[in-house]
Enzyme design. Structure first.
Site, PDB file in Angstrom:
ATOM      1  N   CYS A   3       0.860  -1.187   0.000  1.00  0.00           N
ATOM      2  CA  CYS A   3       0.000   0.000   0.000  1.00  0.00           C
ATOM      3  C   CYS A   3       0.893   1.233   0.000  1.00  0.00           C
ATOM      4  O   CYS A   3       1.701   1.421   0.915  1.00  0.00           O
ATOM      5  CB  CYS A   3      -0.916  -0.006   1.223  1.00  0.00           C
ATOM      6  SG  CYS A   3      -1.796   1.549   1.470  1.00  0.00           S
ATOM      7  N   HIS A  99      -8.355   8.170   3.019  1.00  0.00           N
ATOM      8  CA  HIS A  99      -7.654   9.463   3.058  1.00  0.00           C
ATOM      9  C   HIS A  99      -8.654  10.588   2.885  1.00  0.00           C
ATOM     10  O   HIS A  99      -9.627  10.461   2.147  1.00  0.00           O
ATOM     11  CB  HIS A  99      -6.562   9.537   1.987  1.00  0.00           C
ATOM     12  CG  HIS A  99      -7.020   9.183   0.605  1.00  0.00           C
ATOM     13  ND1 HIS A  99      -7.158   7.876   0.185  1.00  0.00           N
ATOM     14  CD2 HIS A  99      -7.391   9.944  -0.445  1.00  0.00           C
ATOM     15  CE1 HIS A  99      -7.575   7.857  -1.068  1.00  0.00           C
ATOM     16  NE2 HIS A  99      -7.740   9.097  -1.478  1.00  0.00           N
TER      17      HIS A  99
END
Ligand code: 5GP
Ligand code: ZN
Length: 113
Positions: A3, A99
């Site tokens: 990631c 996010h």
């Protein structure tokens, strides 16, 4: 886990860090869409809001309040700004680590495309 945001948060890949503590990482977006454009993430890997669970509630709350604190410290809180969380394919999410975009420094349009 492969990631990109985990790698940034763990310091494996250098980036422009605005704020960091034991659970939160805030860094400049590499493709800014406004004069101010940064991303605020939990260091914990949560793929998206769809994968967050009740145990993440306080963490996500602190992340949101940290964004407000940064907005005040950076001086754009009073003028206003936008916090965006894209989720999944239709939401336009391209990185599978939750996010929050923070956009400021110009008058932002609505609705989004
Ligand atoms: P999304 O489309 O998933 O809501 O937003 C992903 C954001 O991450 C995009 O605005 C993109 O510019 C940013 N981004 C993707 N990879 C990186 C990276 O490696 N470094 C930084 N600083 N930003 C990235
Ligand atoms: Zn991750």
């Amino acid at each position: 886990m492969d990631c990109i945001f985990c790698k940034l948060a763990q310091g494996e890949i250098p980036t422009d860090v605005l704020y960091e503590d034991e659970e939160i990482f805030v860094f400049t977006d590499q493709n800014p869409q406004a004069p101010v454009h940064f991303l605020a993430i939990p260091k914990k890997h949560i793929a998206s809001l769809n994968e967050a669970d009740a145990d993440d509630a306080a963490l996500l709350g602190r992340l949101l309040l940290r964004i407000r604190q940064i907005a005040e410290d950076e001086g754009f809180a009073a003028d206003g700004y936008r916090v965006v969380n894209n989720i999944g394919q239709d939401g336009g999410q391209s990185v599978a680590h939750i996010h929050f975009h923070v956009l400021a420094g110009r008058s932002l349009q609505w609705p989004p495309g």
